[in-house]
Write an enzyme that holds these catalytic residues in place. Structure first.
Site, short mmCIF file in Angstrom:
data_model
loop_
_atom_site.label_atom_id
_atom_site.label_comp_id
_atom_site.label_asym_id
_atom_site.label_seq_id
_atom_site.Cartn_x
_atom_site.Cartn_y
_atom_site.Cartn_z
CB ALA A 1 -36.77 1.18 -7.41
CG ASP B 1 -21.49 4.34 -0.17
OD1 ASP B 1 -21.24 3.97 1.00
OD2 ASP B 1 -22.64 4.60 -0.56
#
Ligand SMILES: *[C@@H]1O[C@H](CO)[C@@H](O)[C@H](O)[C@H]1NC(C)=O
Ligand SMILES: *[C@@H]1O[C@H](CO)[C@@H](O)[C@H](O)[C@H]1NC(C)=O
Ligand SMILES: *[C@@H]1O[C@H](CO)[C@@H](O)[C@H](O)[C@H]1NC(C)=O
Ligand SMILES: *[C@@H]1O[C@H](CO)[C@@H](O)[C@H](O)[C@H]1NC(C)=O
Ligand SMILES: *[C@@H]1O[C@H](CO)[C@@H](O)[C@H](O)[C@H]1NC(C)=O
Ligand SMILES: *[C@@H]1O[C@H](CO)[C@@H](O)[C@H](O)[C@H]1NC(C)=O
Ligand SMILES: *[C@@H]1O[C@H](CO)[C@@H](O)[C@H](O)[C@H]1NC(C)=O
Ligand SMILES: *[C@@H]1O[C@H](CO)[C@@H](O)[C@H](O)[C@H]1NC(C)=O
Length: 687
Positions: free
Chosen positions: A376, A493
């Site tokens: 998360a 990224d």
């Protein structure tokens, strides 16, 4: 050069073409009296059924968490942006029999709404467990309202208020009391008295002072907000100088955390006002609900009534039952409809092959159960699931506020779903609900490479040949994205935390299309630069233009990360090693490149290591034209072509000459979403 300029402007045009804006209203302040409809994120035993926020009930050894759903932005460059203020009313109702006060609760500012390391920890107020206590990467500020002297071994007295930074051991604390301005003295306050108490937490980013002030809610309650603001004592209980810029990340969430152990209590928040960048609006105490009375021991069952006659049963009960069943059926139908509701628009029809029904994902993840959680971050959560066919999947739930740009975004997802490469994490499809987007990927049983490189767990140590294999795999995936697919795809990224490992420990490039989407990103401007400090090419930082050569730059940083077992920027490292590329260059000048190889590697091939480090340096050159293409890189990796000699004297290679302190600040601000499954962008229009 002209060619580069031409292609740069080409990228710019294309970049603008695909970039869309998702606007979210910037919530910097809120006041909540009715928690039921406030849309807080709730975890564990926290609930809002009755109106107030019921953080913990009297069940043993459980935690409760509640967070406001709006992320708060803090910019490291302006100290005043760290200012915030909050006022809330709480009541801690002790358990009557056996008598206990519970462990306490805390106001929390955290980089995630998911306090994973506190999820199982019932001591430590549900904030940290023992392995995760006192770590700088926690990035947590908490104001604890501790009601038990032994809720953590470190606390000396119960009934105290403390300021916690990254650890349950307070940096400052005081027995609960308030300064009575009329009497001119301190009066002790029992936190777990069952009575309502107001608390003010004020932080001034310029003064760098954090104040905590308590006062009991007067009985009878004030009749208007004007009167209630006058009850704030002039002297705070705690006043502590703290530099929050080193603790807060760019995106933080505010909320509450509480826990119960063998000692337990009902903990309520009855009203909450918050403001970032100034003084929070005073709560109107007349609007605050009264705390519920102490819970009494279970009452004895009512005496049995005389048995009904047969006539009564036939005459009354059957129609009643039929009627009740009808209503129940209706409720179940409506409930299911709401539970599985999705958003499906006309234009989406063409993407239906990639569309998952929410019901299917719900069932696959066992109702998005907590124990299915893989990870998360600020953007949302990732859950593990199993489809009826037996396929294991990872489902990423991204929360968002806006529908603008959704059409284009779904088109991108659909395109990315068609990418096929053995070193890419496969995107299987998506689902859309109100305010939420779900992305479905192949499940990667071994998690992210980051975990392997930076763990202390010996079982997770990677051998030299495994590392080399991972680097080669990622390189071939990038070649596919850059040159072999029908469109040019930039990853944007690349870093160890975005590389996932499959069952055979092959590296797979993760994440598709969240570059502009993850929750922190919902209010991105079109010009925002996506990336992570240390992996971003100088021209990307300067102009915000991503190209295949900016991916190559990041790949160079990634090679060195894997070989050296260090992050490109390591603020905690020795001074000369803070910036990895500079350290490698300085060792290169001394002809001691292999000194930089990860000390966890007992056996490695020195020739291969030198080749990889030189290749890393080659990719890290500040002039994009001098960096090799992915095709060339693959040839070097396969040993078909020798890596050309490079000069280590131009070391630094565009890494700005920054101080240790700046690095700390920059990494703090930029690494908040370092979970995997991250950014990929497609540049439409072919090449
Ligand atoms: C406390 O909360 C838990 C989790 O929500 C629930 O299962 C339990 O029934 C509650 N206990 C009481 C006494 O209300
Ligand atoms: C504090 O906690 C301990 C163990 O968890 C418990 O035995 C004790 O009764 C608690 N004290 C209070 C005042 O609740
Ligand atoms: C702390 O939490 C982490 C993450 O949930 C878990 O892996 C670890 O085992 C926990 N440690 C303890 C001592 O409970
Ligand atoms: C927390 O960590 C700091 C720095 O690593 C250390 O100085 C301090 O003693 C630690 N505190 C506790 C209670 O372990
Ligand atoms: C706080 O309270 C504890 C227990 O009531 C007491 O022993 C201690 O002296 C108090 N500390 C201060 C600073 O007043
Ligand atoms: C904190 O308290 C001190 C001392 O009362 C006061 O001078 C300062 O202005 C307060 N700061 C904030 C942010 O409330
Ligand atoms: C009241 O408590 C505050 C904070 O603990 C302390 O600074 C102050 O000296 C106390 N004042 C009196 C009159 O005891
Ligand atoms: C607070 O910390 C930041 C980052 O380390 C630093 O730049 C700044 O100077 C510090 N402020 C003060 C007043 O110490």
């Amino acid at each position: 050069m002209a060619g580069v300029l031409e292609s740069l402007s080409f990228w710019m045009i294309i970049g603008v073409h695909v970039t869309f804006l998702v606007l979210a209203q910037d919530v910097n302040q809120f006041v909540i009296y009715d928690f039921k409809n406030s849309g807080l994120y709730l975890h564990g035993m926290a609930n809002t059924h009755d109106g107030p926020l019921h953080l913990t009930n009297n069940t043993e050894t459980r935690t409760g968490h509640a967070f406001h759903k709006s992320p708060m932005k803090f910019t490291a460059s302006s100290p005043s942006s760290f200012s915030f203020s909050t006022e809330f009313v709480f009541a801690i109702i002790p358990l009557q029999s056996p008598p206990s006060y519970g462990q306490g609760m805390a106001f929390v500012v955290a980089p995630t709404t998911d306090l994973r390391y506190g999820g199982t920890a019932t001591s430590g107020l549900g904030l940290f467990n023992r392995t995760h206590d006192n770590r700088t990467e926690n990035h947590i500020l908490a104001i604890e309202l501790d009601t038990n002297e032994s809720s953590d071994v470190f606390d000396k007295s119960g009934n105290h208020v403390g300021i916690d930074i990254n650890s349950i051991v307070s940096v400052d604390s005081a027995n609960a009391s308030f300064f009575d301005d009329k009497e001119g003295k301190n009066i002790t306050l029992l936190l777990a008295s069952g009575n309502s108490i107001v608390i003010w937490i004020d932080y001034d980013g310029i003064e760098q002072l954090l104040n905590v002030t308590l006062a009991p809610v007067p009985t009878p309650k004030p009749v208007s907000s004007l009167l209630s603001s006058s009850i704030k004592p002039s002297v705070p209980l705690l006043s502590r100088s703290i530099n929050l810029s080193t603790i807060f990340m760019e995106t933080m969430f505010v909320g509450f955390s509480g826990s119960t152990g063998s000692t337990r209590s009902d903990q309520y928040i009855l009203g909450w006002s918050f403001k970032k960048g100034g003084k929070a609006e005073s709560l109107d105490l007349s609007k605050i609900l009264d705390p519920p009375p102490p819970s009494s021991p279970p009452s004895s069952p009512p005496p049995p009534s005389p048995p009904p006659t047969l006539k009564q049963i036939l005459g009354i009960t059957i129609p009643t039952i039929a009627f009740l069943l009808m209503i129940l059926g209706g409720i179940v139908y409506l409930y299911k409809r709401k539970k599985y509701a999705e958003v499906l628009e006309q234009w989406e029809k063409e993407y239906s092959p990639q569309r998952f029904s929410f019901k299917k994902l719900y069932k696959a993840t066992k109702g998005f159960k907590e124990n299915q959680l893989l990870g998360a971050g600020g953007f949302g959560k990732v859950y593990k699931g199993i489809l009826p066919s037996g396929t294991e999947i990872a489902v990423k739930r991204v929360y968002h506020d806006a529908e603008q740009g959704m059409k284009q975004y779904v088109a991108e997802i659909a395109s990315m779903g068609r990418l096929r490469h053995k070193n890419l994490v496969q995107l299987l499809g998506y689902c859309r609900r109100k305010g939420e987007l779900l992305l479905v990927y192949d499940y990667m049983p071994n998690g992210s490479l980051d975990d392997y490189l930076f763990t202390k767990n010996k079982l997770k140590d990677l051998t030299w040949s495994q590392r080399l294999n991972i680097i080669k795999g990622v390189a071939s995936a990038l070649l596919y994205l850059h040159e072999e697919w029908e469109q040019v795809v930039l990853h944007r990224d690349i870093k160890a935390s975005n590389i996932l490992l499959d069952a055979d420990l092959n590296g797979r490039l993760g994440d598709f299309g969240l570059a502009r989407f993850h929750d922190r990103g919902v209010n991105l401007e079109a010009t925002r630069v996506v990336g992570t400090i240390g992996y971003m090419a100088p021209e990307l930082t300067a102009m915000g233009v991503a190209t295949t050569k900016t991916d190559v730059y990041a790949f160079g940083a990634f090679i060195m990360e894997v070989v050296c077992g260090r992050r490109p920027v390591d603020p905690d490292g020795p001074r000369e090693q803070v910036i990895l590329v500079k350290w490698v260059a300085s060792c290169g000048r001394r002809d001691a490149l292999t000194d930089t190889v990860d000390s966890k590697l007992r056996d490695f091939n020195a020739e291969e290591a030198k080749m990889l480090l030189k290749l890393g340096m080659l990719c890290s050159q500040s002039n994009p034209e001098n960096r090799p293409s992915m095709r060339e890189i693959l040839q070097y990796l396969e040993g078909n072509v020798k890596v050309p000699g490079i000069s280590f004297d131009t070391a630094g290679f565009g890494m700005p000459n920054i101080s240790h302190e700046t690095v700390t600040q920059m990494t703090t601000a930029s690494s908040s979403a370092n979970f995997s499954y991250e950014d990929v962008t497609i540049l439409f229009g072919g090449r």
